[in-house]
Write an enzyme that holds these catalytic residues in place. Structure first.
Site, short mmCIF file in Angstrom:
data_model
loop_
_atom_site.label_atom_id
_atom_site.label_comp_id
_atom_site.label_asym_id
_atom_site.label_seq_id
_atom_site.Cartn_x
_atom_site.Cartn_y
_atom_site.Cartn_z
N HIS A 45 -5.57 9.45 0.46
CA HIS A 45 -5.38 8.63 1.65
C HIS A 45 -6.16 9.15 2.84
O HIS A 45 -5.70 9.09 3.99
CB HIS A 45 -3.89 8.52 1.99
CG HIS A 45 -3.53 7.25 2.71
ND1 HIS A 45 -3.12 7.23 4.03
CD2 HIS A 45 -3.54 5.96 2.30
CE1 HIS A 45 -2.88 5.98 4.38
NE2 HIS A 45 -3.12 5.19 3.36
N HIS B 217 -6.01 3.01 -3.93
CA HIS B 217 -5.90 3.29 -2.49
C HIS B 217 -6.32 4.74 -2.23
O HIS B 217 -5.83 5.36 -1.30
CB HIS B 217 -4.48 3.01 -2.02
CG HIS B 217 -4.33 2.85 -0.53
ND1 HIS B 217 -5.25 2.19 0.26
CD2 HIS B 217 -3.35 3.25 0.32
CE1 HIS B 217 -4.83 2.20 1.52
NE2 HIS B 217 -3.69 2.85 1.58
N ASP C 38 0.81 -1.22 0.00
CA ASP C 38 0.00 0.00 0.00
C ASP C 38 0.85 1.27 0.00
O ASP C 38 2.02 1.25 0.37
CB ASP C 38 -0.86 0.05 1.28
CG ASP C 38 -2.01 -0.93 1.23
OD1 ASP C 38 -2.00 -1.82 0.36
OD2 ASP C 38 -2.90 -0.82 2.09
N ASP C 39 0.18 2.35 -0.35
CA ASP C 39 0.63 3.73 -0.12
C ASP C 39 1.64 4.26 -1.14
O ASP C 39 2.05 5.40 -1.07
CB ASP C 39 1.22 3.94 1.29
CG ASP C 39 0.19 3.77 2.38
OD1 ASP C 39 -0.97 3.46 2.06
OD2 ASP C 39 0.55 3.93 3.56
N HIS D 90 3.64 -2.21 3.18
CA HIS D 90 3.71 -0.84 2.66
C HIS D 90 5.04 -0.64 1.94
O HIS D 90 6.09 -0.67 2.60
CB HIS D 90 3.56 0.18 3.79
CG HIS D 90 2.23 0.10 4.48
ND1 HIS D 90 1.99 -0.78 5.51
CD2 HIS D 90 1.07 0.76 4.26
CE1 HIS D 90 0.72 -0.64 5.91
NE2 HIS D 90 0.14 0.29 5.16
#
Ligand code: NI
Length: 447
Positions: A315, A311, A261-262, A400
């Site tokens: 955020h 995603h 993620d991210d 991540h």
């Protein structure tokens, strides 16, 4: 463009703070990073972790101007402290040749500041908005009202006011544009430098390939003011095209899906090298504004057989946003990916937070059942050990790729799980047919 970041995926106190590292603009970068780190410090000082109403800090950025020797950075902040959230924006501009950096308020003379705020207040009132006199008498509120300034090629100047700058918080952010003839007498010498740069289409001297992005909302003309709430609820991506990945029988094989993620971030390229060497395909849940900053890494993810998922754009905790904001968080990222030929049909809600509205966005929600807390423990050995200890057949592992420690843990995770007999698959391979609105925690746990 390279970026700096502070990401803390702690669901009780999430932080997502990012800023650009503008080529050739050292002094500006130092100032912007100082602002970002000060916001983090203040948040850590003032906020209390909560699982029911978690405080949230989110800072994103844009480059509204890069021309000649002048470049600007816009920083968009959202803070939530358990009661109500507040949006605000500031801009910093720099003459990169002289190494000077200015905040919005520095671009006006003292008299110009007073005149600008009088005009802004009058424009707001003409638009039927409330101006609170006590705020007009507060020098810090007045300066904050002009801290986000934008210069158009036609010489006009736009001010974007933070929530609660001159009126009640409930009025939200507002934006006022003034034509050049009105604004020119207000500008300081620094203001004239920035305005002159905006009028030229000269290439930015700090970089051979200037990276300019559009301001978040288009300028409006005086006298009407506009509330720059993003109201473009275009349709979300429709999960029609099947994601990449061949057929694997995860009912028989011992499958696991690694998810990252991210990103994309500075460590993503290293991770892609590691995965390619190990012939492992993973699922990447990317943040739209990072896609905008580092598009080549996303196209590489897709080209190398990984699945790219959504995603959100910035955020934010979706469970705290209304339907149109949730939709635009998802559709903006889907559109940024589609513009680069990447189709994203899965959504991972930031912090794992979603509500019934999120289920109506037209995409399956991908959660996880293995969380090594790699955002908190930046130790490759600890992260790898936790993944190996907790992975079961059919697991979805949350990682991540923005943390170098996590990327460093991946060789041990891959080797350890291979030794236990696992086959690495993407999320669509793991689950098979997925339904919009359903939340998937592992191969067999859906709700
Ligand atoms: Ni995240």
């Amino acid at each position: 463009m390279k970026t700096g970041q502070i990401v803390r995926d702690d669901p009780t106190m999430p932080i997502d703070v990012r800023w650009p590292l503008v080529p050739g603009a050292t002094a500006l970068n130092d100032t912007v990073e100082g602002f970002a780190r000060e916001r983090e410090r203040a948040f850590l000082r003032d906020a209390l972790p909560s699982s029911t109403a978690p405080p949230e800090l989110n800072l994103g950025w844009l480059v509204p101007l890069a021309a000649g020797r002048v470049v600007g950075v816009e920083l968009d902040q959202y803070e939530f402290y358990g009661a109500d959230g507040a949006d605000s924006t500031v801009t910093y501009y720099s003459d990169v040749t002289a190494g000077q950096v200015w905040r919005g308020r520095d671009l006006l003379t003292p008299d110009g500041l007073a005149a600008a705020v009088r005009d802004i207040a009058a424009a707001l009132q003409r638009d039927g908005r409330t101006v609170l006199p006590e705020l007009l008498n507060d020098p810090e509120q007045v300066a904050a009202a002009v801290d986000a300034m934008y210069f158009s090629p036609d010489g006009s100047v736009r001010f974007t006011l933070p929530e609660g700058a001159l009126g009640p918080m409930s009025d939200g952010m507002s934006s006022v544009s003034v034509p050049e003839a009105v604004a020119a007498p207000w500008l300081s010498s620094a203001g004239h430098i920035v305005q002159a740069a905006a009028r030229t289409a000269a290439p930015y001297v700090g970089s051979t390939a200037p990276t300019t992005s559009e301001p978040s909302s288009p300028p409006t003309s005086i006298p009407p003011t506009s509330n720059p709430t993003t109201s473009t609820p275009s349709t979300t991506s429709s999960p029609t095209q099947p994601p990449t990945g061949g057929t694997v029988n995860c009912a028989k094989l011992q499958c696991v899906a690694l998810t990252f993620d991210d990103g994309p971030g500075p460590s993503t390229g290293t991770l892609l090298d590691t995965l390619a060497a190990a012939h492992v395909h993973a699922t990447f849940f990317v943040i739209g504004r990072n896609v905008q900053a580092l598009p080549a890494l996303v196209t590489r993810e897709a080209a190398e057989g990984h699945v790219v998922g959504n995603h959100t754009w910035s955020h934010r905790d979706l469970s705290r946003l209304g339907a149109s904001d949730q939709r635009s968080e998802v559709s903006r990222t889907a559109e940024a990916l589609a513009a680069r030929g990447v189709s994203a049909t899965l959504l991972r809600p930031p912090y794992g937070a979603y509500n019934s509205t999120t289920r109506t966005l037209g995409v399956p929600l991908v959660l996880w059942d293995v969380d090594p807390a790699d955002w908190r423990d930046r130790d490759a050995a600890i992260v790898a050990a936790r993944v190996l200890a907790n992975t079961r057949p059919g697991s979805i592992v949350l990682l991540h790729d923005v943390h170098p420690s996590t990327v460093a843990a991946v060789p041990a995770i891959v080797a350890g799980l291979k030794a236990k007999g696992y086959t690495f698959v993407t999320v669509p391979q793991l689950i098979g047919t997925m339904t919009a609105g359903t939340a998937y925690f592992s191969r067999t746990s859906h709700r």
